[in-house]
Design a protein around this motif. Structure first.
Motif, PDB file in Angstrom:
ATOM      1  N   ALA A  71       0.820  -1.221   0.000  1.00 33.83           N
ATOM      2  CA  ALA A  71       0.000   0.000   0.000  1.00 33.83           C
ATOM      3  C   ALA A  71       0.854   1.271   0.000  1.00 33.83           C
ATOM      4  CB  ALA A  71      -0.939  -0.001   1.209  1.00 33.83           C
ATOM      5  N   VAL A  72       2.013   1.218   0.643  1.00 37.30           N
ATOM      6  CA  VAL A  72       2.867   2.391   0.774  1.00 37.30           C
ATOM      7  C   VAL A  72       3.248   2.989  -0.584  1.00 37.30           C
ATOM      8  CG1 VAL A  72       5.046   1.107   0.846  1.00 37.30           C
ATOM      9  CG2 VAL A  72       4.881   3.263   2.034  1.00 37.30           C
ATOM     10  N   TYR A  73       3.295   2.182  -1.623  1.00 31.56           N
ATOM     11  CA  TYR A  73       3.703   2.667  -2.939  1.00 31.56           C
ATOM     12  C   TYR A  73       2.602   3.454  -3.652  1.00 31.56           C
ATOM     13  CZ  TYR A  73       7.502  -0.444  -1.869  1.00 31.56           C
ATOM     14  OH  TYR A  73       8.548  -1.058  -1.235  1.00 31.56           O
ATOM     15  N   GLN A  74       1.426   3.509  -3.044  1.00 29.14           N
ATOM     16  CA  GLN A  74       0.327   4.293  -3.599  1.00 29.14           C
ATOM     17  C   GLN A  74       0.194   5.650  -2.897  1.00 29.14           C
ATOM     18  OE1 GLN A  74      -1.197   3.035  -6.348  1.00 29.14           O
ATOM     19  NE2 GLN A  74       0.312   1.414  -6.054  1.00 29.14           N
ATOM     20  N   GLN A  93       4.461  13.549   1.302  1.00 35.16           N
ATOM     21  CA  GLN A  93       5.889  13.693   1.562  1.00 35.16           C
ATOM     22  C   GLN A  93       6.186  13.124   2.957  1.00 35.16           C
ATOM     23  OE1 GLN A  93       8.117  14.770  -0.601  1.00 35.16           O
ATOM     24  NE2 GLN A  93       9.850  14.674   0.788  1.00 35.16           N
ATOM     25  N   PRO A  94       7.098  12.185   3.075  1.00 33.62           N
ATOM     26  CA  PRO A  94       7.369  11.591   4.383  1.00 33.62           C
ATOM     27  C   PRO A  94       8.198  12.507   5.279  1.00 33.62           C
ATOM     28  CG  PRO A  94       8.810  10.617   2.762  1.00 33.62           C
ATOM     29  CD  PRO A  94       7.877  11.529   2.016  1.00 33.62           C
ATOM     30  N   ALA A  95       7.986  12.367   6.582  1.00 33.02           N
ATOM     31  CA  ALA A  95       8.844  12.990   7.582  1.00 33.02           C
ATOM     32  C   ALA A  95       9.874  11.939   7.969  1.00 33.02           C
ATOM     33  CB  ALA A  95       8.028  13.420   8.793  1.00 33.02           C
ATOM     34  N   VAL A  96      11.141  12.308   7.917  1.00 39.59           N
ATOM     35  CA  VAL A  96      12.210  11.369   8.217  1.00 39.59           C
ATOM     36  C   VAL A  96      12.820  11.722   9.565  1.00 39.59           C
ATOM     37  CG1 VAL A  96      14.441  10.453   7.465  1.00 39.59           C
ATOM     38  CG2 VAL A  96      12.688  10.990   5.773  1.00 39.59           C
ATOM     39  N   ASP A  97      12.815  10.757  10.465  1.00 46.99           N
ATOM     40  CA  ASP A  97      13.410  10.922  11.786  1.00 46.99           C
ATOM     41  C   ASP A  97      14.727  10.159  11.792  1.00 46.99           C
ATOM     42  OD1 ASP A  97      13.824  11.470  14.511  1.00 46.99           O
ATOM     43  OD2 ASP A  97      12.743   9.668  15.123  1.00 46.99           O
ATOM     44  N   LEU A  98      15.822  10.873  12.032  1.00 46.07           N
ATOM     45  CA  LEU A  98      17.155  10.281  12.038  1.00 46.07           C
ATOM     46  C   LEU A  98      17.743  10.398  13.437  1.00 46.07           C
ATOM     47  CD1 LEU A  98      19.776   9.232  10.632  1.00 46.07           C
ATOM     48  CD2 LEU A  98      20.311  11.634  10.186  1.00 46.07           C
ATOM     49  N   GLN A  99      18.185   9.293  13.975  1.00 50.23           N
ATOM     50  CA  GLN A  99      18.850   9.257  15.281  1.00 50.23           C
ATOM     51  C   GLN A  99      20.175   8.540  15.103  1.00 50.23           C
ATOM     52  OE1 GLN A  99      17.354  10.547  18.157  1.00 50.23           O
ATOM     53  NE2 GLN A  99      15.691  11.225  16.831  1.00 50.23           N
ATOM     54  N   PHE A 100      21.224   9.037  15.748  1.00 48.88           N
ATOM     55  CA  PHE A 100      22.485   8.308  15.711  1.00 48.88           C
ATOM     56  C   PHE A 100      23.168   8.398  17.059  1.00 48.88           C
ATOM     57  CE2 PHE A 100      23.835  12.521  14.528  1.00 48.88           C
ATOM     58  CZ  PHE A 100      25.067  12.669  15.138  1.00 48.88           C
ATOM     59  N   ASN A 101      24.016   7.422  17.319  1.00 47.24           N
ATOM     60  CA  ASN A 101      24.735   7.328  18.577  1.00 47.24           C
ATOM     61  C   ASN A 101      26.079   6.674  18.294  1.00 47.24           C
ATOM     62  OD1 ASN A 101      25.363   7.398  21.273  1.00 47.24           O
ATOM     63  ND2 ASN A 101      23.705   6.056  21.916  1.00 47.24           N
ATOM     64  N   ILE A 102      27.053   6.969  19.140  1.00 52.78           N
ATOM     65  CA  ILE A 102      28.383   6.395  19.008  1.00 52.78           C
ATOM     66  C   ILE A 102      28.685   5.620  20.288  1.00 52.78           C
ATOM     67  CG2 ILE A 102      30.852   6.889  18.749  1.00 52.78           C
ATOM     68  CD1 ILE A 102      29.865   9.623  17.496  1.00 52.78           C
ATOM     69  N   GLY A 103      29.165   4.402  20.111  1.00 60.84           N
ATOM     70  CA  GLY A 103      29.566   3.589  21.253  1.00 60.84           C
ATOM     71  C   GLY A 103      30.930   2.982  21.000  1.00 60.84           C
ATOM     72  N   ALA A 104      31.610   2.616  22.084  1.00 63.94           N
ATOM     73  CA  ALA A 104      32.917   1.983  21.950  1.00 63.94           C
ATOM     74  C   ALA A 104      33.075   0.941  23.049  1.00 63.94           C
ATOM     75  CB  ALA A 104      34.032   3.013  22.032  1.00 63.94           C
ATOM     76  N   THR A 131       4.429   9.022   7.154  1.00 60.07           N
ATOM     77  CA  THR A 131       3.469  10.003   6.647  1.00 60.07           C
ATOM     78  C   THR A 131       2.238   9.890   7.543  1.00 60.07           C
ATOM     79  OG1 THR A 131       2.325   8.498   5.150  1.00 60.07           O
ATOM     80  CG2 THR A 131       4.263   9.640   4.262  1.00 60.07           C
ATOM     81  N   ASP A 132       1.227  10.698   7.274  1.00 59.29           N
ATOM     82  CA  ASP A 132      -0.024  10.588   8.032  1.00 59.29           C
ATOM     83  C   ASP A 132      -0.698   9.248   7.796  1.00 59.29           C
ATOM     84  OD1 ASP A 132       0.293  13.097   9.142  1.00 59.29           O
ATOM     85  OD2 ASP A 132      -0.912  14.113   7.603  1.00 59.29           O
ATOM     86  N   SER A 133      -0.422   8.636   6.662  1.00 60.28           N
ATOM     87  CA  SER A 133      -1.016   7.339   6.331  1.00 60.28           C
ATOM     88  C   SER A 133      -0.345   6.184   7.065  1.00 60.28           C
ATOM     89  CB  SER A 133      -0.936   7.088   4.826  1.00 60.28           C
ATOM     90  OG  SER A 133      -1.631   8.092   4.121  1.00 60.28           O
ATOM     91  N   GLY A 134       0.904   6.387   7.519  1.00 59.30           N
ATOM     92  CA  GLY A 134       1.619   5.324   8.230  1.00 59.30           C
ATOM     93  C   GLY A 134       3.108   5.361   7.954  1.00 59.30           C
ATOM     94  N   ALA A 135       3.786   4.329   8.440  1.00 58.77           N
ATOM     95  CA  ALA A 135       5.235   4.234   8.280  1.00 58.77           C
ATOM     96  C   ALA A 135       5.599   3.735   6.888  1.00 58.77           C
ATOM     97  CB  ALA A 135       5.819   3.304   9.334  1.00 58.77           C
ATOM     98  N   LEU A 136       6.574   4.396   6.265  1.00 58.89           N
ATOM     99  CA  LEU A 136       7.093   3.929   4.984  1.00 58.89           C
ATOM    100  C   LEU A 136       8.147   2.865   5.225  1.00 58.89           C
ATOM    101  CD1 LEU A 136       5.842   6.744   4.163  1.00 58.89           C
ATOM    102  CD2 LEU A 136       7.552   6.749   2.374  1.00 58.89           C
TER     103      LEU A 136
END
Length: 178
Positions: free
Chosen positions: A47-50, A54-65, A85-90
């Motif tokens: 369904a996502v391909y229909q 415009q999607p909202a992209v949430d980017l998180q990053f972390n560094i570990g050692a 998007t409002d319709s759901g997760a892409l």
């Protein structure tokens, strides 16, 4: 003149380092890099391909050692990307891209900076490519993550930590009061 085999196996490039090969020069470098863990989800296909939003992209990053031994540490760059998007997760991508880093004869503060600023800077383009390939393979435009100033973030974190330590030692006195 040494033959090619001698050049490749003689790593003691400094004749003054001693006959036993003891070298006290600071050294840091990558031994290996790899995908340690990766999860890619396309929960609303097909369904996502229909959807035309415009999607909202949430980017998180972390560094570990994690120390492997006295001279080797594993540095992990953890990246989570979620497009909605409002319709759901892409899609949802969780990536742990890691590298084994060898450090020898380096002062602790410089080794710390290499592990938490320089190593992630070196790993990032490879992790970025993995994310771009994953989004493309999901059927979307490749997600090209913007470059990240890991050195600037490292310095900012050091300043924040120093301010927190100063506040803890100084009690509740306002700044500027003596």
């Amino acid at each position: 003149m040494a033959d090619e085999g001698d050049v490749l196996t003689d790593l003691n490039l400094d004749p003054a380092a001693g006959a036993n090969g003891a070298d006290t020069r600071p050294t840091a470098g990558f031994i290996s890099q790899y995908i340690k863990d990766m999860s890619v989800e396309n929960p609303n296909a097909p369904a996502v391909y229909q959807w035309n939003e415009q999607p909202a992209v949430d980017l998180q990053f972390n560094i570990g050692a994690n120390a492997v031994n006295e001279e080797v540490s594993e540095v992990e760059l953890k990246i989570n990307v979620e497009a909605k998007t409002d319709s759901g997760a892409l899609y949802l991508i969780e990536l742990v891209y890691a590298g084994l880093v060898g450090i020898r004869n380096m002062p602790e503060d410089q080794a710390h900076m290499f592990i938490y600023a320089e190593a992630p800077r070196i790993l990032f383009p490879f992790a970025r490519r993995v994310i771009a390939d994953a989004t493309r393979d999901l059927g979307f435009q490749p997600l090209m993550l913007d470059p990240i100033d890991f050195n600037g973030l490292y310095m900012q974190r050091l300043q924040q930590k120093a301010a927190e330590e100063a506040a803890a030692q100084g009690g509740d006195a306002p700044a500027g009061d003596a």
